[in-house]
Write an enzyme that holds these catalytic residues in place. Structure first.
Site, PDB file in Angstrom:
ATOM      1  N   ARG A 159      -1.724  -1.282  15.915  1.00  0.00           N
ATOM      2  CA  ARG A 159      -1.802  -2.733  16.063  1.00  0.00           C
ATOM      3  C   ARG A 159      -1.155  -3.143  17.386  1.00  0.00           C
ATOM      4  O   ARG A 159      -0.302  -2.424  17.919  1.00  0.00           O
ATOM      5  CB  ARG A 159      -1.077  -3.425  14.907  1.00  0.00           C
ATOM      6  CG  ARG A 159      -1.606  -3.051  13.530  1.00  0.00           C
ATOM      7  CD  ARG A 159      -0.719  -3.639  12.440  1.00  0.00           C
ATOM      8  NE  ARG A 159      -1.209  -3.293  11.094  1.00  0.00           N
ATOM      9  CZ  ARG A 159      -0.839  -2.221  10.403  1.00  0.00           C
ATOM     10  NH1 ARG A 159       0.031  -1.356  10.935  1.00  0.00           N
ATOM     11  NH2 ARG A 159      -1.319  -1.987   9.204  1.00  0.00           N
ATOM     12  N   LYS A 183       3.959  -1.928   9.390  1.00  0.00           N
ATOM     13  CA  LYS A 183       4.381  -2.979   8.469  1.00  0.00           C
ATOM     14  C   LYS A 183       5.446  -2.441   7.521  1.00  0.00           C
ATOM     15  O   LYS A 183       5.387  -1.295   7.095  1.00  0.00           O
ATOM     16  CB  LYS A 183       3.177  -3.501   7.674  1.00  0.00           C
ATOM     17  CG  LYS A 183       2.167  -4.262   8.533  1.00  0.00           C
ATOM     18  CD  LYS A 183       1.054  -4.842   7.693  1.00  0.00           C
ATOM     19  CE  LYS A 183       0.107  -5.689   8.536  1.00  0.00           C
ATOM     20  NZ  LYS A 183      -0.988  -6.268   7.739  1.00  0.00           N
ATOM     21  N   HIS A 255      -7.372  -5.514  17.742  1.00  0.00           N
ATOM     22  CA  HIS A 255      -7.797  -5.023  16.425  1.00  0.00           C
ATOM     23  C   HIS A 255      -9.211  -4.446  16.467  1.00  0.00           C
ATOM     24  O   HIS A 255      -9.563  -3.622  15.627  1.00  0.00           O
ATOM     25  CB  HIS A 255      -7.702  -6.145  15.395  1.00  0.00           C
ATOM     26  CG  HIS A 255      -6.848  -5.775  14.215  1.00  0.00           C
ATOM     27  ND1 HIS A 255      -5.502  -5.517  14.321  1.00  0.00           N
ATOM     28  CD2 HIS A 255      -7.162  -5.588  12.905  1.00  0.00           C
ATOM     29  CE1 HIS A 255      -5.018  -5.204  13.131  1.00  0.00           C
ATOM     30  NE2 HIS A 255      -6.003  -5.236  12.260  1.00  0.00           N
ATOM     31  N   ARG A 258      -8.742  -0.959  17.069  1.00  0.00           N
ATOM     32  CA  ARG A 258      -8.255  -0.326  15.837  1.00  0.00           C
ATOM     33  C   ARG A 258      -9.420  -0.051  14.879  1.00  0.00           C
ATOM     34  O   ARG A 258      -9.524   1.045  14.324  1.00  0.00           O
ATOM     35  CB  ARG A 258      -7.224  -1.247  15.177  1.00  0.00           C
ATOM     36  CG  ARG A 258      -6.621  -0.728  13.877  1.00  0.00           C
ATOM     37  CD  ARG A 258      -5.473  -1.643  13.466  1.00  0.00           C
ATOM     38  NE  ARG A 258      -5.025  -1.452  12.100  1.00  0.00           N
ATOM     39  CZ  ARG A 258      -4.147  -0.541  11.711  1.00  0.00           C
ATOM     40  NH1 ARG A 258      -3.649   0.324  12.590  1.00  0.00           N
ATOM     41  NH2 ARG A 258      -3.769  -0.458  10.437  1.00  0.00           N
ATOM     42  N   HIS A 281      -2.063   2.561   6.532  1.00  0.00           N
ATOM     43  CA  HIS A 281      -2.434   1.752   5.377  1.00  0.00           C
ATOM     44  C   HIS A 281      -1.693   2.251   4.140  1.00  0.00           C
ATOM     45  O   HIS A 281      -1.696   3.443   3.852  1.00  0.00           O
ATOM     46  CB  HIS A 281      -3.944   1.835   5.109  1.00  0.00           C
ATOM     47  CG  HIS A 281      -4.758   1.036   6.064  1.00  0.00           C
ATOM     48  ND1 HIS A 281      -6.111   1.270   6.276  1.00  0.00           N
ATOM     49  CD2 HIS A 281      -4.437   0.008   6.890  1.00  0.00           C
ATOM     50  CE1 HIS A 281      -6.563   0.419   7.181  1.00  0.00           C
ATOM     51  NE2 HIS A 281      -5.572  -0.354   7.557  1.00  0.00           N
ATOM     52  N   TYR A 290     -13.953   0.927   6.225  1.00  0.00           N
ATOM     53  CA  TYR A 290     -14.594   1.603   7.351  1.00  0.00           C
ATOM     54  C   TYR A 290     -15.723   2.530   6.906  1.00  0.00           C
ATOM     55  O   TYR A 290     -16.595   2.859   7.702  1.00  0.00           O
ATOM     56  CB  TYR A 290     -13.546   2.360   8.169  1.00  0.00           C
ATOM     57  CG  TYR A 290     -12.531   1.419   8.763  1.00  0.00           C
ATOM     58  CD1 TYR A 290     -12.871   0.522   9.769  1.00  0.00           C
ATOM     59  CD2 TYR A 290     -11.228   1.376   8.279  1.00  0.00           C
ATOM     60  CE1 TYR A 290     -11.952  -0.376  10.281  1.00  0.00           C
ATOM     61  CE2 TYR A 290     -10.299   0.486   8.795  1.00  0.00           C
ATOM     62  CZ  TYR A 290     -10.677  -0.383   9.794  1.00  0.00           C
ATOM     63  OH  TYR A 290      -9.762  -1.273  10.294  1.00  0.00           O
TER      64      TYR A 290
END
Length: 309
Positions: A159, A183, A255, A258, A281, A290
């Site tokens: 990111r 995150k 993004h 990404r 993730h 995806y």
């Protein structure tokens, strides 16, 4: 309920409760500032709705009121995924209040999110990515830095905020990998390809020494012209600048690289678990979007080239 308690939980006290919730997310849950800001923005919709209607009983709303709130979000022209995200933020907020003993019931939990039709992310073709990565020119003042940033975004699938937070100690050129802080302050290791390694090496040798002249002890990898750490917003500006130069249309952002990183890996035969790990993730279902992108591409190829497609 005492008058002080009524004031604390009335619509005038909602702002203070949201502030306490955000502090809880940082201090107790360890969420990043970017994530907490996203919760704060979503809860601002709720605060505004409560304030406009003078709902002093916002903490004990019946189901019908929550349906009104969903209509309010739709009338604000928010997309279904944004409405779903807002609802998650409110549910998290009420779980916090329940944990703190501020609310006894949470009727908001009975509201289901609007059906999240799968939004296929915009993905660049490998050829378009090559054009974008080749857009910085030696005549550009920040050529080495900008080229290294673009290469890093595509090589790692990181990111913009993660690239902005990279420190010198996070990059291991001799072992061809970098350490990203994602995150929830979760660390992950992502390999670096030859092109990204070469671009980083050039930047570290040719340009970074001049950028950190006024701040020689700066730990940050990517610096601004004044030697300050590069912001996430600046990385967005850089990507958009070179997308325009490469004549790439569509809503291009960090993004996008990404999304392209993940899709191209899956197209090349990478397994979903590995891609999940590289993207950082927490849930495999997030990565599975995806696979839909890949199926879309295969369907388009089939329709174009099959005699009866």
């Amino acid at each position: 309920m005492h008058s002080e308690s009524q004031k604390a939980m009335g619509w005038e006290g909602l702002t203070a409760q949201i502030r306490a919730f955000c502090a809880y997310l940082v201090q107790e849950r360890g969420l990043s500032q970017n994530t907490v800001q996203a919760y704060r923005r979503d809860l601002e919709h709720f605060r505004r709705w409560v304030t406009e209607r003078g709902l002093a009983d916002w903490h004990t709303l019946p189901l019908s009121r929550w349906s009104e709130y969903l209509r309010y979000l739709r009338d604000a022209r928010l997309a279904s995924p944004s409405i779903a995200r807002n609802l998650v933020a409110v549910k998290m907020f009420f779980r916090f209040l329940h944990l703190e003993g501020k609310v006894a019931q949470r009727t908001v939990e009975l509201i289901s999110s609007p059906r999240l039709w799968q939004r296929i992310p915009f993905v660049l073709s490998p050829e378009a990515v090559e054009k974008l990565l080749a857009a910085p020119q030696p005549s550009d003042r920040m050529f080495f830095r900008d080229r290294a940033i673009l290469e890093m975004l595509y090589a790692t699938g990181a990111r913009a905020s993660e690239v902005a937070r990279l420190r010198l100690e996070d990059v291991y050129l001799e072992h061809a990998f970098c350490r990203c802080l994602g995150k929830g302050n979760k660390q992950r290791i992502v390999p670096l390809g030859r092109a990204a390694l070469a671009a980083l090496q050039d930047y570290l040798e040719q340009q970074r020494p001049a950028l950190c002249r006024t701040r020689p002890d700066s730990p940050w990898l990517f610096l601004s012209r004044s030697g300050k750490p590069l912001s996430r917003e600046m990385i967005w500006i850089i990507v958009k600048k070179y997308a325009r130069r490469a004549a790439i249309t569509g809503k291009i952002s960090p993004h996008t690289l990404r999304h392209s990183f993940a899709t191209h890996l899956l197209e090349g035969g990478a397994d979903l678990r590995s891609v999940q790990e590289m993207l950082g993730h927490a849930n495999l279902r997030t990565t599975q979007i995806y696979t839909h992108v890949d199926r879309q591409r295969l369907r388009a190829i089939h329709q174009k080239f099959h005699p009866r497609g």
